[in-house]
Design a protein around this motif. Structure first.
Motif, PDB file in Angstrom:
ATOM      1  N   UNK A  86       0.782  -1.239  -0.250  1.00 52.19           N
ATOM      2  CA  UNK A  86       0.113   0.047   0.159  1.00 52.19           C
ATOM      3  C   UNK A  86       0.858   1.274   0.083  1.00 52.19           C
ATOM      4  N   UNK A  87       1.837   1.125   0.871  1.00 56.35           N
ATOM      5  CA  UNK A  87       2.723   2.515   0.732  1.00 56.35           C
ATOM      6  C   UNK A  87       3.356   2.719  -0.526  1.00 56.35           C
ATOM      7  N   UNK A  88       4.042   1.554  -0.951  1.00 58.39           N
ATOM      8  CA  UNK A  88       4.536   1.786  -2.282  1.00 58.39           C
ATOM      9  C   UNK A  88       3.720   2.267  -3.453  1.00 58.39           C
ATOM     10  N   UNK A  89       2.593   1.700  -3.471  1.00 59.11           N
ATOM     11  CA  UNK A  89       1.524   2.246  -4.475  1.00 59.11           C
ATOM     12  C   UNK A  89       1.192   3.440  -4.392  1.00 59.11           C
ATOM     13  N   UNK A  90       1.194   3.954  -2.949  1.00 55.47           N
ATOM     14  CA  UNK A  90       0.644   5.320  -2.530  1.00 55.47           C
ATOM     15  C   UNK A  90       1.642   6.223  -3.021  1.00 55.47           C
ATOM     16  N   UNK A  91       2.975   5.947  -2.789  1.00 51.26           N
ATOM     17  CA  UNK A  91       3.956   6.828  -3.236  1.00 51.26           C
ATOM     18  C   UNK A  91       4.212   7.053  -4.804  1.00 51.26           C
ATOM     19  N   UNK A  92       3.864   5.863  -5.342  1.00 52.71           N
ATOM     20  CA  UNK A  92       3.781   5.996  -6.944  1.00 52.71           C
ATOM     21  C   UNK A  92       2.881   6.815  -7.365  1.00 52.71           C
ATOM     22  N   UNK A  93       1.686   6.962  -6.822  1.00 56.19           N
ATOM     23  CA  UNK A  93       0.606   7.831  -7.237  1.00 56.19           C
ATOM     24  C   UNK A  93       0.751   9.332  -6.597  1.00 56.19           C
ATOM     25  N   UNK A  94       1.139   9.119  -5.626  1.00 52.24           N
ATOM     26  CA  UNK A  94       1.316  10.589  -4.946  1.00 52.24           C
ATOM     27  C   UNK A  94       2.419  11.571  -5.514  1.00 52.24           C
ATOM     28  N   UNK A  95       3.596  10.677  -5.987  1.00 52.27           N
ATOM     29  CA  UNK A  95       4.778  11.435  -6.781  1.00 52.27           C
ATOM     30  C   UNK A  95       4.773  10.266  -7.999  1.00 52.27           C
ATOM     31  N   UNK A  96       3.932  11.145  -9.069  1.00 53.70           N
ATOM     32  CA  UNK A  96       3.868  10.257 -10.366  1.00 53.70           C
ATOM     33  C   UNK A  96       5.215  10.263 -11.150  1.00 53.70           C
ATOM     34  N   UNK A  97       5.988  10.909 -11.021  1.00 55.52           N
ATOM     35  CA  UNK A  97       7.290  11.138 -11.736  1.00 55.52           C
ATOM     36  C   UNK A  97       8.355  10.864 -11.103  1.00 55.52           C
ATOM     37  N   UNK A  98       9.163   9.783 -11.840  1.00 53.73           N
ATOM     38  CA  UNK A  98       8.932   9.111 -12.878  1.00 53.73           C
ATOM     39  C   UNK A  98       7.831   7.974 -12.454  1.00 53.73           C
ATOM     40  N   UNK A  99       6.882   7.432 -13.317  1.00 55.34           N
ATOM     41  CA  UNK A  99       6.071   6.296 -13.057  1.00 55.34           C
ATOM     42  C   UNK A  99       6.727   4.920 -12.614  1.00 55.34           C
ATOM     43  N   UNK A 100       6.436   4.276 -11.635  1.00 52.80           N
ATOM     44  CA  UNK A 100       6.974   2.966 -11.339  1.00 52.80           C
ATOM     45  C   UNK A 100       6.011   1.782 -11.803  1.00 52.80           C
ATOM     46  N   UNK A 101       4.913   2.107 -12.473  1.00 49.75           N
ATOM     47  CA  UNK A 101       4.069   0.989 -12.818  1.00 49.75           C
ATOM     48  C   UNK A 101       3.597   1.300 -14.311  1.00 49.75           C
ATOM     49  N   UNK A 102       3.401   0.575 -14.930  1.00 48.43           N
ATOM     50  CA  UNK A 102       2.839   0.585 -16.667  1.00 48.43           C
ATOM     51  C   UNK A 102       1.455   1.001 -16.554  1.00 48.43           C
ATOM     52  N   UNK A 103       1.020   1.444 -17.578  1.00 51.34           N
ATOM     53  CA  UNK A 103      -0.480   2.181 -17.783  1.00 51.34           C
ATOM     54  C   UNK A 103      -1.172   1.008 -17.932  1.00 51.34           C
ATOM     55  N   UNK A 104      -0.891  -0.028 -18.748  1.00 53.03           N
ATOM     56  CA  UNK A 104      -2.096  -1.046 -19.081  1.00 53.03           C
ATOM     57  C   UNK A 104      -2.376  -1.921 -17.817  1.00 53.03           C
ATOM     58  N   UNK A 105      -3.773  -2.366 -17.650  1.00 52.80           N
ATOM     59  CA  UNK A 105      -3.971  -3.162 -16.657  1.00 52.80           C
ATOM     60  C   UNK A 105      -3.306  -4.525 -16.512  1.00 52.80           C
ATOM     61  N   UNK A 106      -3.112  -5.185 -17.693  1.00 52.04           N
ATOM     62  CA  UNK A 106      -2.648  -6.504 -17.782  1.00 52.04           C
ATOM     63  C   UNK A 106      -1.211  -6.578 -17.276  1.00 52.04           C
TER      64      UNK A 106
END
Length: 207
Positions: free
Chosen positions: A74-94
């Motif tokens: 949860x912490x890692x995904x929150x940080x990736x969304x809170x600070x979107x650059x550079x993105x650390x997850x791809x865009x597509x759901x798959x």
């Protein structure tokens, strides 16, 4: 720049000095270039303020103003969304689902073996053998792309790389067969921000 302090500013991370999950979050923060207060905690003696913030006294614990988070994913995904650059997850759901599943497998399969190894004793030898076999069985995943299952660095790399960093201290040698894994590790170890993610205790894990 990371500051060692107990007073909280905008963002504070309660972290152990040598822990894969804590290292994972610190690596995400380093990859994002985020400034935060690092509050180093002895897991055996959690401070009162951590007890007030987190009912489980677990590490890592992230505090962002009035928000407290304490599950590592949860912490890692929150940080990736809170600070979107550079993105650390791809865009597509798959691709996102594939990487999330990889993280679950690593947490369930690899990390318990590391705990057994660090506990020592006779079970450590069997755990060391199992972890080595699991890593080598994952060779195709390390060969599939420049990073782990992805052409760009992702949150999964922030979990995998701390594991590879600790292999010498765990007494695990992958040999010539494991060279793609070791090469992967070296690429990440020299990536921007990796050195900032390390505590002095973690630096000492490798010669």
């Amino acid at each position: 720049m990371v500051q060692n302090a107990r007073s909280r500013t905008v963002l504070a991370l309660y972290s152990a000095a040598d822990d894969i999950q804590c290292h994972r979050v610190r690596l995400v923060l380093a990859a994002k270039g985020v400034t935060y207060d690092l509050v180093q905690v002895d897991p055996a003696k959690p401070p009162e303020d951590l007890t007030d913030l987190n009912p489980y006294n677990s590490l890592p614990t992230l505090v962002d103003r009035e928000l407290t988070l304490y599950d590592t994913s949860v912490v890692c995904e929150y940080l990736d969304e809170r600070y979107p650059h550079p993105p650390l997850m791809p865009i597509d759901p798959l691709s996102r689902a594939r990487l999330r599943l990889a993280s679950v497998r690593i947490e369930r399969d690899w990390l318990p073996e590391i705990e057994h190894i660090r506990a020592g004793g006779k079970p450590a030898d069997a755990a060391r053998k199992r972890l080595r076999e699991q890593l080598l069985s994952a060779l195709p995943l390390f060969k599939a792309s420049k990073f782990f299952l992805n052409p760009e660095m992702s949150l999964v790399d922030c979990l995998v790389t701390p594991v590879i960093w600790r292999l010498p201290s765990l007494g695990i040698e992958l040999g010539r067969e494991g060279k793609p894994i070791l090469d992967y590790g070296e690429r990440l170890f020299h990536s921007q921000g990796y050195a900032r993610s390390l505590t002095p205790e973690e630096r000492a894990l490798r010669p």
